[in-house]
Design a protein around this motif. Structure first.
Motif, PDB file in Angstrom:
ATOM      1  N   UNK A  20       0.882  -1.164   0.000  1.00 20.89           N
ATOM      2  CA  UNK A  20       0.000   0.000   0.000  1.00 20.89           C
ATOM      3  C   UNK A  20       0.918   1.211   0.000  1.00 20.89           C
ATOM      4  N   UNK A  21       0.383   2.349  -0.388  1.00 21.94           N
ATOM      5  CA  UNK A  21       1.222   3.529  -0.344  1.00 21.94           C
ATOM      6  C   UNK A  21       1.634   3.795   1.099  1.00 21.94           C
ATOM      7  N   UNK A  22       2.902   3.968   1.335  1.00 26.22           N
ATOM      8  CA  UNK A  22       3.552   4.258   2.613  1.00 26.22           C
ATOM      9  C   UNK A  22       3.756   3.034   3.510  1.00 26.22           C
ATOM     10  N   UNK A  23       3.176   1.866   3.173  1.00 27.58           N
ATOM     11  CA  UNK A  23       3.254   0.688   4.054  1.00 27.58           C
ATOM     12  C   UNK A  23       3.385  -0.589   3.230  1.00 27.58           C
ATOM     13  N   UNK A  24       4.233  -1.499   3.707  1.00 29.65           N
ATOM     14  CA  UNK A  24       4.268  -2.858   3.173  1.00 29.65           C
ATOM     15  C   UNK A  24       4.046  -3.828   4.330  1.00 29.65           C
ATOM     16  N   UNK A  25       3.377  -4.926   4.034  1.00 30.34           N
ATOM     17  CA  UNK A  25       3.109  -5.957   5.042  1.00 30.34           C
ATOM     18  C   UNK A  25       3.704  -7.274   4.561  1.00 30.34           C
ATOM     19  N   UNK A  26       4.494  -7.878   5.432  1.00 30.63           N
ATOM     20  CA  UNK A  26       5.153  -9.149   5.115  1.00 30.63           C
ATOM     21  C   UNK A  26       4.546 -10.211   6.011  1.00 30.63           C
ATOM     22  N   UNK A  27       4.080 -11.294   5.403  1.00 29.68           N
ATOM     23  CA  UNK A  27       3.423 -12.353   6.167  1.00 29.68           C
ATOM     24  C   UNK A  27       4.390 -13.509   6.416  1.00 29.68           C
ATOM     25  N   UNK A  28       4.880 -13.580   7.659  1.00 31.28           N
ATOM     26  CA  UNK A  28       5.749 -14.678   8.076  1.00 31.28           C
ATOM     27  C   UNK A  28       4.975 -15.733   8.868  1.00 31.28           C
ATOM     28  N   UNK A  29       3.667 -15.536   9.038  1.00 25.76           N
ATOM     29  CA  UNK A  29       2.891 -16.377   9.952  1.00 25.76           C
ATOM     30  C   UNK A  29       2.773 -17.834   9.509  1.00 25.76           C
ATOM     31  N   UNK A  30       3.088 -18.137   8.274  1.00 28.81           N
ATOM     32  CA  UNK A  30       3.006 -19.535   7.821  1.00 28.81           C
ATOM     33  C   UNK A  30       4.249 -20.339   8.194  1.00 28.81           C
ATOM     34  N   UNK A  31       5.294 -19.664   8.642  1.00 27.27           N
ATOM     35  CA  UNK A  31       6.543 -20.341   8.972  1.00 27.27           C
ATOM     36  C   UNK A  31       6.599 -20.614  10.468  1.00 27.27           C
ATOM     37  N   UNK A  32       6.773 -21.879  10.809  1.00 27.26           N
ATOM     38  CA  UNK A  32       6.761 -22.259  12.220  1.00 27.26           C
ATOM     39  C   UNK A  32       8.047 -22.941  12.674  1.00 27.26           C
ATOM     40  N   UNK A  33       8.767 -23.602  11.767  1.00 24.01           N
ATOM     41  CA  UNK A  33       9.940 -24.345  12.246  1.00 24.01           C
ATOM     42  C   UNK A  33      11.177 -23.457  12.285  1.00 24.01           C
ATOM     43  N   UNK A  34      12.082 -23.809  13.160  1.00 20.31           N
ATOM     44  CA  UNK A  34      13.275 -23.003  13.423  1.00 20.31           C
ATOM     45  C   UNK A  34      14.175 -22.855  12.191  1.00 20.31           C
ATOM     46  N   UNK A  35      14.253 -23.890  11.391  1.00 18.13           N
ATOM     47  CA  UNK A  35      15.093 -23.828  10.194  1.00 18.13           C
ATOM     48  C   UNK A  35      14.591 -22.734   9.244  1.00 18.13           C
ATOM     49  N   UNK A 108       3.620 -12.251  13.568  1.00 22.32           N
ATOM     50  CA  UNK A 108       3.948 -12.982  12.351  1.00 22.32           C
ATOM     51  C   UNK A 108       3.733 -12.178  11.081  1.00 22.32           C
ATOM     52  N   UNK A 109       2.970 -11.107  11.188  1.00 19.89           N
ATOM     53  CA  UNK A 109       2.767 -10.211  10.057  1.00 19.89           C
ATOM     54  C   UNK A 109       3.433  -8.890  10.392  1.00 19.89           C
ATOM     55  N   UNK A 110       4.386  -8.507   9.559  1.00 17.06           N
ATOM     56  CA  UNK A 110       5.194  -7.316   9.805  1.00 17.06           C
ATOM     57  C   UNK A 110       4.677  -6.183   8.920  1.00 17.06           C
ATOM     58  N   UNK A 111       4.107  -5.156   9.545  1.00 14.93           N
ATOM     59  CA  UNK A 111       3.663  -3.964   8.828  1.00 14.93           C
ATOM     60  C   UNK A 111       4.742  -2.902   8.965  1.00 14.93           C
ATOM     61  N   UNK A 112       5.435  -2.613   7.878  1.00 15.13           N
ATOM     62  CA  UNK A 112       6.520  -1.643   7.875  1.00 15.13           C
ATOM     63  C   UNK A 112       6.044  -0.401   7.138  1.00 15.13           C
ATOM     64  N   UNK A 113       5.972   0.704   7.861  1.00 22.53           N
ATOM     65  CA  UNK A 113       5.488   1.921   7.234  1.00 22.53           C
ATOM     66  C   UNK A 113       6.433   3.090   7.407  1.00 22.53           C
ATOM     67  N   UNK A 114       6.276   4.051   6.503  1.00 32.80           N
ATOM     68  CA  UNK A 114       7.014   5.291   6.628  1.00 32.80           C
ATOM     69  C   UNK A 114       6.548   6.018   7.883  1.00 32.80           C
ATOM     70  N   UNK A 115       7.310   6.986   8.329  1.00 34.91           N
ATOM     71  CA  UNK A 115       7.012   7.704   9.573  1.00 34.91           C
ATOM     72  C   UNK A 115       5.570   8.198   9.659  1.00 34.91           C
ATOM     73  N   UNK A 116       5.040   8.730   8.567  1.00 33.21           N
ATOM     74  CA  UNK A 116       3.679   9.285   8.607  1.00 33.21           C
ATOM     75  C   UNK A 116       2.606   8.209   8.754  1.00 33.21           C
ATOM     76  N   UNK A 117       2.963   6.949   8.491  1.00 35.21           N
ATOM     77  CA  UNK A 117       1.992   5.867   8.578  1.00 35.21           C
ATOM     78  C   UNK A 117       2.301   4.870   9.693  1.00 35.21           C
TER      79      UNK A 117
END
Length: 140
Positions: A20-35, A108-117
């Motif tokens: 999305x404008x100003x924000x990206x979301x990365x979904x890591x929630x499907x990964x459970x094992x340490x490797x 598990x879901x990382x929402x990375x946004x610019x300062x304004x968001x």
């Protein structure tokens, strides 16, 4: 503008990212094992570069998050996520397991946004400057 989805194939993992404008979301929630989680730590610098390149292709402008800050946020979320998964699986106290399931879901879901968001961008900026300087040299 609606979310734009993109899948990154980082052998052997598929990582879903929403833009999305100003924000990206990365979904890591499907990964459970340490490797897999260890692999995500090692690959986070490359993933950040690819995400920022794709963001530029979509929006025609740079995502205003430094690489060290972006990596710090990914690592921070993955750390909490790993702890929550471990506690949920190993501590047999039902209320704590339910809480850790919720924590794992949220981290598990990382929402990375610019300062304004993203009101806590300053935390990741600070941690990036303190612990993730090496990612400054990775060009996006």
């Amino acid at each position: 503008m609606d979310k734009i989805q993109h899948t990154y194939q980082i052998s052997p993992l598929s990582i879903e990212v929403s833009f999305c404008e100003f924000v990206v979301s990365i979904d890591f929630s499907v990964f459970k094992n340490q490797e897999d989680l260890n692999f995500l730590y090692r690959s986070s610098g490359d993933l950040v570069v690819w995400i920022k390149q794709r963001y530029y292709e979509i929006f025609g402008k740079q995502l205003r998050i430094t690489n060290p800050s972006f990596v710090a946020e990914i690592w921070g979320h993955l750390l909490v996520y790993r702890i929550a998964i471990w506690m949920e699986q190993n501590l047999k106290f039902r209320p704590l397991q339910k809480l850790m399931k919720f924590v794992a879901f949220r981290s598990g879901i990382v929402d990375c946004g610019e300062r304004k968001a993203d009101s806590n961008r300053w935390i990741w900026d600070l941690l990036g400057k303190l612990f993730f300087k090496k990612y400054n040299s990775v060009k996006s």
